[in-house]
Design an enzyme around this catalytic site. Structure first.
Site, PDB file in Angstrom:
ATOM      1  N   ASP A 149       0.836  -1.188   0.000  1.00 30.44           N
ATOM      2  CA  ASP A 149       0.000   0.000   0.000  1.00 30.44           C
ATOM      3  C   ASP A 149       0.880   1.249   0.000  1.00 30.44           C
ATOM      4  OD1 ASP A 149      -2.348   1.790   0.676  1.00 30.44           O
ATOM      5  OD2 ASP A 149      -3.302  -0.171   0.904  1.00 30.44           O
ATOM      6  N   HIS A 224      -3.853   5.931   3.340  1.00 25.78           N
ATOM      7  CA  HIS A 224      -4.506   4.711   2.858  1.00 25.78           C
ATOM      8  C   HIS A 224      -3.874   3.446   3.433  1.00 25.78           C
ATOM      9  CE1 HIS A 224      -5.811   1.702  -0.180  1.00 25.78           C
ATOM     10  NE2 HIS A 224      -6.867   2.488  -0.338  1.00 25.78           N
ATOM     11  N   SER A 560     -11.187  -1.024  -1.000  1.00 26.39           N
ATOM     12  CA  SER A 560      -9.901  -0.965  -0.295  1.00 26.39           C
ATOM     13  C   SER A 560     -10.071  -1.280   1.184  1.00 26.39           C
ATOM     14  CB  SER A 560      -9.286   0.438  -0.413  1.00 26.39           C
ATOM     15  OG  SER A 560      -8.570   0.585  -1.597  1.00 26.39           O
TER      16      SER A 560
END
Length: 1418
Positions: A149, A224, A560
């Site tokens: 990520d 994220h 996600s």
């Protein structure tokens, strides 16, 4: 102003008169006259040449001289596709000439108009009572999750290691220090950290990234990665919330699992080479689960997808790979990460929401969602309400302001108001920022189609909320009902126990998978909406730079967020069952998943709150409590996956080196539906679908419970199908035993209703009284393939949005896959890299830059990534052991505020298989060309074939542009393009790759033609005065003699008999020599019988739209808004209202309308025309800088018309000719027509621009599908002589037929045939009550030698169709078989219907060959 001048000045005129919403079409038949003479075309029967003349030209000269004492010179002498000449004659001389022996016809030369509709447009975008799983797995303490990520925030309390035991003994990873990331930041929780920048940095060097400042370490500067890592395995943190929202304890799914971080994304860019390096290192380091919340926006064949190959290598080493399904919902066929060895996760809601109310001035309450912590002050006050589109800056189109793009809002109109912004164009929170900057006090983001009722909660920087699509309509109704709309906003905070829950998230990507119709994707759904998880303390919660707020936790939505839930669950299952394979873990999750919500009702789809389908939920919602003890599991080995790939006709070479055993691929015995998957998917129809109603599916289950068990089956058959299972009971005596069963599925229908996709679902349940092992059964029928595939191919003609190879750039990053060397073992990674280095060539011949190794892959595949030039790639590909060398893609994070990028890639499917049209010569008859234009660069293009005999009359020819000649006799100008039309059509057909193409800043990307490695020969036959038939015929004559393979003519006129039609005449001579002719259908629609170029030996091409628009809006004096399209909108465009002119106001309605021509044909009503449609609206292609672009220097323009559709088909023909050099023109046309599609992107019938289903007279056989056309199965072939009885059947005289076919013909001695008897791929029949008509068709087998076809009939209203025989069995390639089609009327016959349509379809196990039937009722 003369007519040509009017046309050429339209772009400037329309800036001020708003004529961009009308289209002007002109057709003026003009006869050029000079001293009472005009040009005539004389057709001569050469075998009548008197013996006194040794050459026909001598005879022609004598014949011409005999007419007058005045010397008459030839304009052209025709020798190849036409016999005769053209000359300037008086009408009397023409009449005299007609009577002479050997003269077959004397035809007046007509003017044809280019088929372009120039439209100038305006520019306008959580553990108090742990269950069995947690206890058995010790919360995942001995399992390592590798998270690929954006990095991590190691200081977060979610990653503390208090009370954790030692790091698992198998761990070999490292904690790599870097900027703002010390090497001692890792602990017993976060045990490893690596980052990969090489692919990203190489892109910066090559100008393929903006190179924004990055922190070169595992430090998460985006948020994220921190969020996904803590969702999967975050520690328990009390008193967590985001500004008071979602208060409670935050904890990940596997709170004691270890986390290894692999940072592979920088900003929004995740380079494939870096991702692959991350997977490679993660497997080497010893992770057990890989979590990837990343994906692409387009599907790619598994054998060409480095991520799929890398995931295969991980799976083969026992590592489960969990990946997000994507955020492309609610549309079908948008699911990504679909390889069957990847666990693909969709998103669902939970029973917690964050409601907000918008209270309107009339008391109406609209409920939405928000986690905005900035309430309106005072909360009791109503504030003015305005939609962004009504608050536009003068220089911005209302469509920009409608979605609240930056700087699009007028501050005076926004200040102190609540602004409504339509969803789309930019991030939802960004809209709030735009409103704040313009002085607005709050933002309402409104869903628009197709987002429906889906809600997610965002942390706006000002008071803000999201409302549903239905609420949006209610709000707009209120705005239109009052002059002074007002509203106030109330944000309610956290609500628990929300029902229904869960529901499938609206944004979650849907199946079916485009890569394999026999594997149900997504596999599962898991929580992905409004998820609270850890967040870096240096990143704003809105991710907007101006946001000064900070929080330890943030609320995000997207697949996600659902992916790490499954990654964490997989870690728990691995901890509880360390001997389970990745496939067994996924099986346990899938077969125990539930499909009812908390109230026991079927799971709903948030988009519409109707029942969800298997395409949105897969096997269902994960049930962690049941997955630990599934009873039975479906295991799959690496070799099982290889056999599946083999059965699907994928290349297995990239995967075989990763499998433990060698593979023997037997495609006849392997069936793709027999992959031992926990779900069963059967697909009927095209593509790759079944045509037989009965299919037998085999599955093997492994007993994973302790002790003995007896299972029996419970079946729920899909509607319209009968399912049986053998055996119906299975007994197990001990753990680990395997049993095999067979499922027989008999479907009542194998194709579904016409023009639709039908899905029927059932389930198979094995139960022992304690366990329920559920397998979804999905039975799908589809008469046509998804248009997603078609557009992907057709868009090659226009724009590439993702990174692809640009031959004009020096280097790009390529991933090179290698075969393992025989009898060679690499003890050290240095040895392996040394071997890799042997594949790198020396400095390229034309570059001083040496190739640079970016990554060396060791564990999951053999290969490396390197920066290479195109020439270096070619050199590498020639070396032994190289499987492939392909450019990397750029993937994006799967969060709902990540923009979706559209793009197409090289080295795929038909484009690759046809070698991009290499070696084929396309002759274009048009207005000339622009040599030196970047579209005509010859990078990668071979020298012309030896057969080429053409000339280049201008400077600038090369291996791409191999010939340029001027045939315009009315002027002394050169073959250079002074109009733009010829440059545009040539580059559409065969333009080479050009990076950065755009028109006035729009449609930016890489422009490329349909056959980028084909050669172009330009024959200029048109200028500003039009296109003289004699010139066109001379050019066709020369083109055929010089060796072209395809002729492309975007030219035409009104319908006339073929023997008088120069294009029809020249085209027949061309097809006699095996040359294909493609022509535009004309722009005189939507009225019937307005076609041009109707001859059946010509491919007649109509125009369609593509999935791209540049929107613009016109504001009228009464405040009404009209949406349209525009390329041009200057920043200094005046804000004042301007006069508007409508050309139709003068009574000339023709001046205000133009659309593609429609059938039926006047010249031959018994033949369905047009044949096909292709992209013809708003097509970006090459353009001379000097033409119609004002003061800009854009060498590209966007133009519309069948002129643009025709070269698309010409390019596709070149690809087919390259792939199948032995196919005749008729066989190529048949392949195009019988594989065409009649459905759009939504799997609905294609509509015309009135938004009604289009008729066959508008679409012909349908929309071209190049990939299917390359493998049609059967073709309808026609030889040139086969047209003779057809022409006689039209009532033409022998002389008229001879004028066309150029040989002696006596119609009285020939058995003429009706038009419907011609072996055409389509059927047209005229029916009246009680009439029966029978036609014969002959098909040639160009597919597998042994194949059987069954007929499927779709009759029209009041019509009966019978086909005999109903089955065709072939035993050899090129074998021909005939059948008869009989039409009659039924009781429902109604002559007032006018026109109708049906189809005759031949289906095999692999192919579907469709002949459309057009019906004329009389």
């Amino acid at each position: 102003m003369p007519l040509p001048s009017i046309i050429h000045h339209l772009p400037q005129m329309t800036r001020f008169s708003f004529l961009g919403f009308t289209i002007l079409c002109f057709f003026l038949p003009i006869s050029a006259q000079l001293h009472n003479t005009q040009t005539f075309i004389v057709r001569i029967q050469n075998d009548h040449k008197p013996s006194v003349f040794t050459e026909v030209q001598q005879w022609y000269t004598a014949t011409l001289s005999s007419l007058s004492s005045t010397n008459r010179d030839f304009l052209h002498v025709y020798k190849t596709v036409f016999h005769g000449f053209s000359a300037s004659l008086t009408p009397q001389e023409a009449q005299q000439l007609e009577s002479q022996p050997g003269v077959m016809a004397v035809l007046p030369d007509q003017i044809r108009r280019l088929h372009t509709t120039r439209s100038v447009q305006f520019l306008g975008l959580v553990n108090d009572q742990p269950n069995d799983l947690l206890k058995e797995s010790d919360y995942g303490s001995n399992v390592i999750i590798g998270v690929l990520d954006t990095g991590i925030s190691p200081e977060s309390s979610s990653f503390h290691d208090q009370d954790l035991g030692p790091v698992p003994s198998g761990w070999k990873g490292e904690c790599i220090e870097g900027e703002q990331f010390a090497g001692n930041l890792c602990n017993k929780k976060m045990i490893g950290a690596r980052y990969f920048t090489a692919g990203y940095e190489a892109a910066i060097v090559n100008g393929k990234s903006n190179g924004s400042a990055i922190v070169r370490s595992c430090r998460d500067t985006d948020g994220h990665g921190t969020h996904t890592a803590s969702t999967a395995a975050g520690r328990l943190v009390a008193n967590a919330s985001m500004f008071g929202f979602a208060e409670g304890s935050a904890v990940g799914v596997a709170p004691k699992a270890r986390i290894a971080v692999y940072k592979i994304c920088w900003g929004e860019e995740c380079r494939e080479s870096d991702i692959l390096a991350g997977i490679d290192k993660a497997v080497e380091d010893g992770v057990n689960v890989i979590s990837i919340s990343i994906g692409g926006t387009s599907s790619r064949s598994y054998d060409l997808d480095p991520i799929a190959i890398g995931a295969f290598g991980a799976m083969a080493r026992g590592v489960l790979v969990s990946a997000s399904a994507g955020n492309g919902g609610p549309e079908l066929e948008t699911v990504t990460n679909t390889a069957p060895w990847i666990t693909t996760v969709g998103a669902s809601t939970i029973d917690r929401r964050f409601p907000a109310d918008l209270i309107l001035g009339d008391g109406t309450v609209i409920t939405g969602a928000s986690v905005s912590n900035a309430p309106i002050v005072p909360s009791s006050k109503f504030f003015p309400l305005i939609h962004g589109r009504n608050a536009s800056q003068g220089r911005f189109a209302n469509s920009n302001a409608a979605v609240c793009m930056p700087e699009s809002l007028h501050k005076d109109l926004v200040r102190g108001k609540i602004i409504i912004c339509d969803r789309g164009g930019n991030a939802r929170v960004k809209k709030g920022e735009v409103v704040k900057n313009a002085g607005g006090i709050a933002v309402i983001v409104a869903n628009v189609a197709p987002q429906g009722e889906g809600l997610v909660s965002d942390s706006y920087t000002i008071p803000g909320m999201l409302i549903t699509e239905s609420a949006s309509k209610k709000l707009l109704g209120y705005l239109n009902s009052t002059r002074n709309p007002v509203a106030k906003m109330i944000i309610h905070g956290t609500r628990l126990g929300v029902k229904p829950a869960p529901v499938v998230a609206s944004f979650s990507s849907r199946g079916p998978s485009l890569d394999s119709v026999y594997v149900l994707k997504p596999d599962l759904i898991a929580p992905g909406v409004d998820i609270l998880a850890a967040w870096p303390n240096n990143v704003p919660p809105s991710e907007q730079p101006s946001d000064l707020r900070r929080t330890r936790f943030n609320i995000l939505s997207g697949s996600s967020m659902s992916c790490p839930h499954v990654s964490g669950l997989a870690a728990l299952l691995k901890g509880a069952h360390p001997d389970w394979t990745p496939a067994m873990i996924r099986s346990a999750m899938m077969t125990t998943a539930y499909n009812d919500d908390t109230e026991g009702k079927p799971l709903l789809d948030e988009q519409s709150y109707n029942d969800s389908t298997v395409w949105s939920r897969g096997a269902g919602h994960i049930d962690a409590g049941k997955a630990v003890d599934p009873g039975l599991v479906y295991d799959i080995t690496a070799n099982d996956y290889l056999q599946f790939l083999c059965a699907m006709n994928y290349s297995t070479q990239p995967f075989q080196q990763l499998a433990p055993e060698p593979l023997t691929c037997n495609r006849k015995q392997n069936k793709p539906w027999n992959i031992n998957y926990p779900s069963i998917s059967i697909f009927y129809g095209e593509p790759r679908g079944l045509s037989e109603p009965e299919v037998v599916v085999t599955r093997t289950v492994t007993h994973v419970s302790e002790g003995a068990s007896n299972y029996h089956v419970i079946l729920t058959s899909p509607k319209g199908a009968n399912i049986t299972v053998e055996p119906q009971t299975m007994s197990f005596s001990e753990k680990g035993e395997k049993r095999t069963f067979k499922v027989t599925i008999v479907s009542e229908t194998v194709t579904g209703s016409w023009g639709s996709m039908e899905t029927r679902s059932g389930k198979l349940v094995w139960t022992d009284g304690k366990h329920r092992v559920v397998s979804p059964i999905n039975n799908k029928s589809h008469l046509f393939p998804s248009w997603t595939i078609i557009i992907s191919l057709l868009t090659f003609t226009t724009i590439f949005h993702l990174s692809t190879v640009d031959a004009t750039k020096e280097t790009d990053t390529y991933i090179v896959l290698l075969s393992s060397p025989h009898n060679r073992i690499f003890a050290h990674s240095e040895d392996l890299q040394s071997w890799y280095n042997t594949f790198l060539p020396a400095t390229a011949a034309n570059s001083d830059e040496k190739p640079h190794m970016v990554h060396a892959y060791r564990n999951i595949l053999m290969g490396f990534a390197a920066r290479l030039t195109v020439q270096q790639v070619k050199e590498i590909e020639k070396k032994d052991g190289v499987i492939s060398a392909q450019p990397q893609r750029v993937l994006s994070l799967q969060t709902t505020h990540t923009p979706n990028f559209l793009g197409l890639h090289q080295n795929l499917g038909f484009w690759r298989d046809s070698n991009y049209g290499k070696g084929i010569i396309i002759g274009v008859l048009d207005t000339g060309i622009t040599p030196g234009h970047p579209s005509f660069n010859d990078t990668g293009v071979d020298p012309p074939p030896t057969k080429w005999k053409g000339k280049c009359e201008v400077a600038g020819c090369n291996n791409k542009l191999i010939g340029v000649r001027n045939f315009v006799t009315a002027s002394s100008g050169s073959a250079l393009d002074e109009e733009g039309h010829g440059t545009h059509t040539s580059s559409t057909a065969a333009g080479n790759f050009v990076d950065g193409a755009n028109a006035l800043g729009n449609d930016k990307g890489t422009a490329v033609g349909m056959a980028p490695l084909a050669h172009v020969a330009m024959y200029k036959v048109c200028d500003e005065n039009g296109c003289a038939e004699s010139d066109m015929l001379a050019a066709m004559d020369a083109a055929v003699g010089e060796g072209v393979d395809v002729l492309s003519l975007s030219i035409g006129g009104p319908s006339i008999p073929f023997y008088r039609d120069a294009i029809a005449l020249g085209a027949f001579g061309a097809i006699q020599q095996g040359i294909f002719v493609s022509c535009a259908a004309g722009n005189s629609g939507p009225f019937n019988s307005t076609l041009s170029n109707e001859a059946p030996w010509i491919l007649t091409v109509g125009a369609s739209t593509v999935d791209r628009k540049v929107k613009a809006t016109v504001k009228l004096g009464n405040e009404d808004l009209l949406d349209g399209e525009s390329l041009f909108q200057p920043k200094d465009f005046p804000e004042t209202l301007l006069p508007i002119v409508y050309p139709g106001m003068n009574g000339n309605q023709n001046a205000a309308w133009c659309a593609p021509g429609s059938g039926p044909s006047l010249a031959t009503p018994g033949i369905l025309k047009p044949d096909i449609i292709g992209p013809g609206v708003s097509i970006l292609a090459a353009w001379p800088i000097s033409v119609d672009n004002s003061s800009t220097t854009d060498p590209f323009n966007v133009v519309s018309g069948t002129s643009m559709a025709c070269p698309h088909l010409s390019g596709i023909v070149a690809l087919l000719k390259s792939a199948h050099p032995d196919w005749s023109p008729a066989a190529i046309k048949s392949a195009i027509m019988t594989t065409a599609d009649l459905v759009n992107l939504n799997s609905q019938p294609i509509e015309d621009e009135t938004e009604l289903p289009a008729s066959l007279f508008a679409v012909g056989a349908g929309h071209v599908n190049p990939s299917k056309a390359s493998d049609p199965g059967l073709v309808f072939d026609i030889q040139p002589d086969d047209y003779i009885p057809y022409l006689c059947g039209l009532g033409y005289s022998s002389a008229q037929v001879m004028a066309i076919v150029q040989k002696q013909v006596s119609c009285s001695n020939i058995s003429s045939i009706a038009e419907g008897q011609l072996n055409y791929p389509s059927l047209t029949v005229t029916l009246s009550a009680g009439v029966t008509r029978s036609y014969t068709r002959t098909v040639t087998n160009v597919g597998d030698a042994k194949s059987s076809y069954l007929v499927k009939i779709f009759p029209g209203p009041g019509m009966g169709i019978a086909v005999s025989p109903a089955q065709l069995d072939f035993s050899a390639v090129n074998q021909k078989l005939s059948y008869q089609v009989t039409f009659d009327t039924t009781s429902g016959f109604d002559p007032t219907i006018g026109f109708g349509e049906g189809a005759v379809v031949w289906n095999s196990a692999k192919h579907s060959v469709r002949s459309p039937v057009s019906i004329i009722y009389v």
